[in-house]
Design an enzyme around this catalytic site. Structure first.
Site, PDB file in Angstrom:
ATOM      1  N   SER A 278       0.838  -1.185   0.000  1.00  0.00           N
ATOM      2  CA  SER A 278       0.000   0.000   0.000  1.00  0.00           C
ATOM      3  C   SER A 278       0.873   1.234   0.000  1.00  0.00           C
ATOM      4  O   SER A 278       2.058   1.160   0.299  1.00  0.00           O
ATOM      5  CB  SER A 278      -0.889   0.037   1.244  1.00  0.00           C
ATOM      6  N   ASP A 350       8.506  -8.720  11.297  1.00  0.00           N
ATOM      7  CA  ASP A 350       8.555 -10.167  11.515  1.00  0.00           C
ATOM      8  C   ASP A 350       7.806 -10.482  12.800  1.00  0.00           C
ATOM      9  O   ASP A 350       8.372 -10.447  13.890  1.00  0.00           O
ATOM     10  CB  ASP A 350      10.018 -10.608  11.600  1.00  0.00           C
ATOM     11  N   ASP A 353       6.705 -16.307  14.076  1.00  0.00           N
ATOM     12  CA  ASP A 353       7.912 -17.140  14.222  1.00  0.00           C
ATOM     13  C   ASP A 353       7.558 -18.600  14.449  1.00  0.00           C
ATOM     14  O   ASP A 353       6.470 -18.933  14.892  1.00  0.00           O
ATOM     15  CB  ASP A 353       8.743 -16.637  15.413  1.00  0.00           C
TER      16      ASP A 353
END
Lengths: 831, 125
Positions: A278, A350, A353
Site C-alpha cells: 500500500s 517479523d 515465528d
C-alpha cells in the site's frame, strides 16, 4: 396390473427428474430452485422501486430515529442520536448491501467453508483452524468485550446485521446463497474479530523462517548475512534516518547461542501474496496551496467483487466521520473527520515465528522447555462437512502457540514446518476496534496518539494529518521485543531464552511528527533506519514505490488534492530506471567486447526489442511495449541468476531468492570486464549446473532471447499487441470465482513496482485523497461499487473511474437535512 | 382442441398460484392430478403440462428479465454457460420446468387411461 406400468414408469422418471432439479449435485446448484422466477435468482433483480427515495423502515431495538441519506454512489450517510443506533444502522445497512460477502469471509477465517461446499474445502478449513485464526479471534474478542465502548459497538453492529437477516425470507437471500444452496446464520461479535484476523493473515501471515534456516544450513552464516542482509543497500525508511528518539529504549534480550534447526523440505503452496502492499503520504501545509495538509492513501489488496471496502459516513453526538469500512466490522478503517484524516499501509515486520519442538515421545503429550517437560494442550476441532459426517481434528497447543502440523501428513501450506509451534502476534488479544472507534472521533494529533495504543495486529503504518497543521506517521502495532534477527530463522522451542520476552512499549514504536522535510509517507518499506533501537524485521517491500513517492513529495510546492491524485497514479518504474540502462549497456558492449559478444542486429527480433527499450521513459502506461519486454527480461534474468543456487529443483531444499535490492546490487557492482568473463565476477553468476562458466552477458542474452521469443509466441511479431496492459491483464474476480461475475483484462496502467501498483490480480483497492481545511474536502474511488448484488448497477459502477485514475468527490455532510445535489434518497429507521 | 386449451389453462393458472406460495415442485403433483382428471389424450396431456408449466416460468422470467433482473440474468447465463444469452436462459429454464410438468401430466394421463381403458367423452368443463 400391467396397465399401471406405463404410468408408474413415467411417474418414476418424473420424480427422479424433480429430485435432481431440486438438489445440489456436487458443484451444480439446485437448478430449478435457482432458476425459478418465484424464488430463484430472478427475484434478486433490482429496479428503481426497490430503492425508494423516501421510506421508513421499522427495526426492532432502535432507541431513537435514525436518518440515512444516500448519495448517487449509494453511500449511506447515517445520522444517529446515540452510538448504539449508529452502529446498529451501520450493521443493518452494510448487511443490506453485503450480507453474503461478510458472512462468507468470516467462514473463510473460521475454517468453515466445508459446511457450504463440502469435502473439497476440508484441507483449507483444517489449515485455517490449525493456524489458529479462530483461536486468535476468540482471544481478541475477550479483550474487546472487556471494554464497555467496544462491547457496545460490537453488540449494536451485530444487532443491526441480525435485524436485516431476520427480515429475509429465502426468496430474498442474496444470489450467492441460492447458488451455493445455504442460508445466512445469525451474526455475532466473534465474526467481526474473525474478519480482523483474516486481514492479519493476509498482511502478516508470511514467514520465510524455514527457507532462511535451510539457506543457513546449506551456505553458512557468512553467505546468509551477505545475501539476506537485515537492511537493504538502497532504502528510504518511513521514519527518516536521524529522527530523534523521544524515549529511552529498553534493554533488548541477549542473543542466545546459535541454534541449528533441522532441515525441512516442506514447501509453500498457499501463503499470503508477497505483492500485497500500500501507499500513504501526507504533505505539510507549507507544501500545499491551501496552507493546510493533504493526505492520501491507497491500500493494495487482491481485487475482488463484491468490493473489499464499503463506504459510509457515520454521524452521532461527538463524531462525524467518512471513509471505508470492512463489510462485517464496525467503524471506519480509513477516512477523515471534520478536523483530521488518517490512512494505513502494512508493516512488513517479523511478527510470526516458528519454534522447533522436542516431544517426550510419540504420544506428543509433553514437550521440553526451560529444563522440564511441559504439558501439551489438546484442542479438538469439529469440522462440519456438507454431505459427510463431521471431521474431528486434534490440534496441539504449546505456550508458543499451535502446532500447525503435528504429523507427517499432507500439509496444506508447506511453508509451515512439521513439528513446529507457531508464535504470531495475531494470536494475542488486542482491541483494534477501539483504536478505530477512537480515530473516528479524532480532532487532534493527541487523539490520534491515544487511539493507537490498543491497536495490536496486523501492524500498520498509520498516517495522520490535521487542520491544525500536524502531519505524522507511525508504524504501529504490537511488536515482540526481540534480540537482533530473532525469528529470522527457526527458533529453539526448548530454550526459554528464545521465547518472545515482552513487547516494544507502545510509546516506543517508530514514529515521526512534523518532520523538517514537510511530508510523511510509507510504501511498506523499512519502518525506520538502522538508528532505531529495536529489531522489528528484515524483509520489507522493495524501496521502489517509497523512493519514488518521496522523490515526488520533496518536489511538491503549492500542492492540491489533484497533485496527490496524480502521484497515486504515477507509473514510473524505479526498478527499470535503475537496471535497464545497465542491461542495455551490457548487451551492447563496446569495441573491445563486440568481437566475442556482438550486439543483436537491429533487424532481428532481439535487436528490435532493444531498440524499443532504448526509447522507453520507464513509464508503465497501458500501451508501453518496452514495459512488457523489460519485465519479462528482468524476471528471467533473476531466475537465471539464482535458480541454480536457491531453487528447490536444483538444490532439493526449500529456499528463497535474495531480495531484488540485493540482486540489483550484486549485478550493478560487477566491473565492466567481469560482465564478459574477462575478469573475475561474483561466483553466484555462473550456472553451476553447466560445465561452461557463464558471465553476466550470457545470462542477459539468454533471458532477452527468452523474453522476446515467448512474447512472439504469445502475441505474434513485435507490435501494439505487446502493450503493457495486454500483457499484465488485470482481472477483478468474484470472491467465489464465478465466471461472468467479474471483469477480466481491464486496460489500466501501472505495475506492482510503481506507485500505481496495479498488477494482474492486486491493486489499489481504495484510493483516497483528503484536503484538510476549515471545510474538509475529500476524494475517493474503489474498483467496484457499494452494492454486493451482481444484479445491481451499483455492483461495479465505480470501476471505470478507477480504471482511468479518476476520483469521486466524496459527499461529506454536516447535518442530516443538509442539501447536496448528489443526494438521491432519504430514509428513516425507527423502532 | 378446446379441452386441450382448458387443461393447458388450468395447469398454467394453478401452477402460477401454487408457486406464489409453494416450492416449484408443487407443479408436479398439480400437473399429475389435473391430467388425471381432465386429459383427453396422452400426447395432449404431455403438451399441456409442458406448455402450462413452462409458461408459468416463461411469462414471469420474460417480465423480470426486462424489469431489474436482466443484468444478473446475463451473468447467470455466462456462468451456466449459455454465452450470456438471457433469451436462451429464459427458454431453458421454462423447458426444464415444462419437462417436469409435461412428464407429470403424462403419467397422470397414463393413470387415467389405466383406470378407464376406454374413456367416454371428455368430461364437461
Amino acid at each position: 396390473m400391467l396397465r399401471f406400468l406405463p404410468g408408474t414408469l413415467v411417474l418414476l422418471v418424473t420424480l427422479t427428474l424433480t429430485w435432481v432439479l431440486n438438489t445440489k449435485q456436487g458443484d451444480v446448484p439446485p437448478v430449478a430452485r435457482l432458476l425459478s422466477p418465484y424464488r430463484g435468482f430472478w427475484q434478486n433483480g433490482e429496479t428503481e422501486a426497490d430503492f425508494p427515495e423516501q421510506q421508513t423502515l421499522h427495526l426492532p431495538g432502535l432507541r431513537q430515529p435514525v436518518r440515512v441519506r444516500f448519495d448517487d454512489r449509494r453511500v449511506p450517510h447515517i445520522f444517529a442520536l446515540n452510538d448504539h443506533d449508529l452502529y446498529y444502522a451501520q450493521g443493518y445497512l452494510t448487511a443490506r448491501d453485503r450480507l453474503w460477502q461478510m458472512e462468507f469471509m468470516t467462514r473463510v477465517a473460521a475454517g468453515r467453508i466445508s459446511e457450504v461446499v463440502g469435502p473439497k474445502a476440508l484441507e483449507y478449513d483444517r489449515f485455517q483452524r490449525r493456524m489458529g485464526l479462530p483461536f486468535g479471534a476468540e482471544n481478541s474478542l475477550r479483550s474487546m468485550l472487556k471494554n464497555d465502548t467496544t462491547r457496545l459497538v460490537l453488540e449494536s453492529y451485530s444487532a443491526g446485521v441480525n435485524a436485516y437477516i431476520s427480515s429475509l425470507s429465502p426468496k430474498d437471500y442474496p444470489f450467492e446463497y441460492k447458488l451455493l444452496d445455504y442460508a445466512p446464520e445469525p451474526w455475532q461479535p466473534l465474526k467481526c474479530a474473525l474478519l480482523l484476523k483474516l486481514m492479519a493473515w493476509d498482511l502478516s501471515g508470511r514467514s520465510d523462517d524455514l527457507r532462511l534456516s535451510n539457506i543457513l544450513s546449506k551456505y553458512g552464516s557468512e553467505v546468509t548475512r551477505d545475501l539476506f542482509p537485515d537492511y537493504p543497500f538502497r532504502e528510504d525508511p518511513i521514519v527518516p534516518v536521524g529522527t530523534p528518539l523521544d524515549f529511552k529504549p529498553l534493554p533488548v534480550p541477549a542473543t542466545p547461542p546459535s541454534f541449528t534447526a533441522a532441515l525441512s523440505g516442506k514447501v509453500p503452496q498457499r501463503e499470503p501474496d508477497a505483492e500485497l502492499g500500500s501507499n500513504n503520504f501526507a504533505v505539510a501545509g507549507r507544501r500545499s496551496a491551501s496552507g493546510l495538509p493533504l493526505l492520501a492513501n491507497d491500500p493494495h489488496l487482491q481485487l475482488n467483487l463484491p468490493s473489499i471496502w464499503y463506504q459510509v459516513q457515520l454521524h452521532a453526538p461527538g463524531q462525524n466521520v467518512y471513509g471505508v469500512t470492512i463489510p462485517g466490522a464496525p467503524a471506519v478503517i480509513i477516512g477523515f473527520t471534520e478536523q483530521v484524516a488518517w490512512g494505513v499501509t502494512n508493516v512488513g515486520g517479523d511478527v510470526l515465528d516458528w519454534y522447533q519442538l522436542k516431544f517426550k515421545n510419540s504420544s506428543k503429550r509433553e514437550y521440553w522447555h526451560a529444563g522440564r517437560w511441559k504439558p501439551v494442550r489438546r484442542v479438538v476441532e469439529r469440522i462440519v462437512v456438507r454431505g459427510l459426517p463431521d471431521r474431528l481434528d486434534t490440534v496441539l497447543y504449546t505456550h508458543h502457540g499451535p502446532v500447525v502440523y503435528d504429523q507427517q501428513e499432507k500439509p496444506f501450506n508447506p511453508q509451515t514446518p512439521t513439528q513446529h509451534a507457531m508464535r504470531w502476534t495475531a494470536h494475542e488479544g488486542a482491541d483494534e476496534v477501539l483504536a478505530f472507534v477512537k480515530l473516528n472521533h479524532a480532532r487532534t494529533y493527541q487523539d490520534y496518539d491515544r487511539a493507537l495504543h490498543t491497536y495490536g495486529s496486523p501492524a500498520q503504518n498509520f498516517i495522520f494529518a490535521s487542520n491544525q497543521n500536524d502531519i505524522a506517521i507511525r508504524p504501529n502495532g504490537r511488536y515482540p521485543l526481540k534480540w537482533p534477527e530473532q525469528g529470522k530463522f527457526i527458533l529453539d522451542g526448548s530454550d526459554a531464552r528464545a521465547d518472545w520476552q515482552g513487547w516494544i512499549p507502545m510509546t516506543q514504536t517508530p514514529r515521526v511528527q512534523n518532520p523538517a522535510r514537510g511530508f510523511v509517507s510509507s510504501a511498506n518499506q523499512h519502518s525506520a533506519g538502522p538508528d532505531y533501537p529495536y529489531y522489528i524485521g528484515w524483509d520489507y517491500a522493495p524501496w521502489d514505490r517509497g523512493h519514488r513517492i518521496n522523490q515526488q513529495l520533496a518536489k511538491m510546492r503549492r500542492a492540491t488534492a489533484d497533485t496527490l491524485r496524480l502521484l497515486q497514479n504515477d507509473n514510473l518504474g524505479i526498478n527499470a530506471q535503475t537496471m535497464l540502462p545497465w542491461m542495455l549497456e551490457t548487451m551492447v558492449g563496446n569495441k573491445m567486447t563486440d568481437r566475442e559478444f556482438p550486439p543483436p542486429l537491429p533487424n532481428t527480433p532481439n535487436g528490435e526489442a532493444l531498440g524499443v527499450l532504448r526509447n522507453w521513459d520507464y513509464h508503465y502506461t497501458t500501451e508501453a511495449i518496452a514495459a512488457t519486454i523489460f519485465e519479462l527480461w528482468y524476471q528471467d534474468l533473476v531466475k537465471r541468476l539464482w535458480e541454480d543456487d536457491f531453487s528447490k529443483a536444483a538444490t532439493g531444499l526449500e529456499m528463497r531468492y535474495p531480495s531484488r535490492d540485493r540482486t540489483n546490487q550484486l549485478l550493478l557492482s560487477q566491473p565492466f570486464a567481469a560482465r564478459y568473463g574477462s575478469y573475475p565476477a561474483s561466483p553466484w553468476i555462473d550456472d553451476r549446473r553447466t560445465p561452461k562458466k557463464e558471465n553476466v552477458h550470457d545470462l542477459l542474452a539468454a533471458s532477452l532471447h527468452f523474453a522476446v521469443d515467448s512474447l512472439t509466441r504469445k502475441f505474434g511479431p513485435l507490435g501494439p499487441k505487446w502493450g503493457w496492459a495486454n500483457q499484465k491483464s488485470t482481472d477483478i474476480n468474484h470472491l467465489a470465482q464465478l465466471p461472468g461475475f467479474g471483469h477480466q483484462d481491464i486496460v489500466c496502467a501501472g505495475s506492482p513496482g510503481t506507485v500505481n501498483a496495479t498488477g494482474p490480480r492486486n491493486g489499489p483497492s481504495w484510493r483516497m485523497v483528503v484536503a484538510l481545511g476549515p471545510q474538509v474536502k475529500a476524494y475517493g474511488i474503489f474498483p467496484g461499487g457499494q452494492s454486493g448484488n451482481p444484479a445491481s448497477r451499483y455492483y461495479d459502477d465505480m470501476l471505470e473511474s478507477w480504471r482511468v485514475g479518476k476520483l469521486d468527490e466524496l459527499v461529506f455532510l454536516r447535518a442530516a437535512d443538509e442539501n447536496h445535489p448528489r443526494l438521491r434518497a432519504a430514509w428513516r429507521l425507527e423502532q | 382442441m378446446k379441452s386441450f386449451s382448458v387443461l393447458l389453462l388450468l395447469i398454467l393458472v394453478s401452477a402460477v398460484l401454487a408457486q406464489l406460495f409453494l416450492p416449484w415442485w408443487s407443479v408436479v403433483p398439480l400437473c399429475l392430478g389435473l391430467a388425471a382428471w381432465r386429459s383427453t389424450s396422452i400426447g395432449g396431456a404431455f403438451l399441456a403440462g409442458l406448455l402450462g408449466a413452462g409458461l408459468s416460468w416463461w411469462l414471469p422470467a420474460v417480465w423480470l428479465n426486462t424489469h431489474g433482473a436482466g443484468l444478473l440474468a446475463t451473468r447467470v447465463a455466462t456462468l451456466i454457460p449459455l454465452g450470456g444469452n438471457t433469451g436462451l436462459l429464459v427458454l431453458v429454464s421454462g423447458l426444464l420446468l415444462g419437462l417436469a410438468g409435461g412428464l407429470a401430466a403424462l403419467s397422470g394421463a397414463l393413470f387415467r387411461w389405466a383406470f378407464a381403458p376406454r374413456p367416454a367423452a371428455p368430461a364437461k368443463a
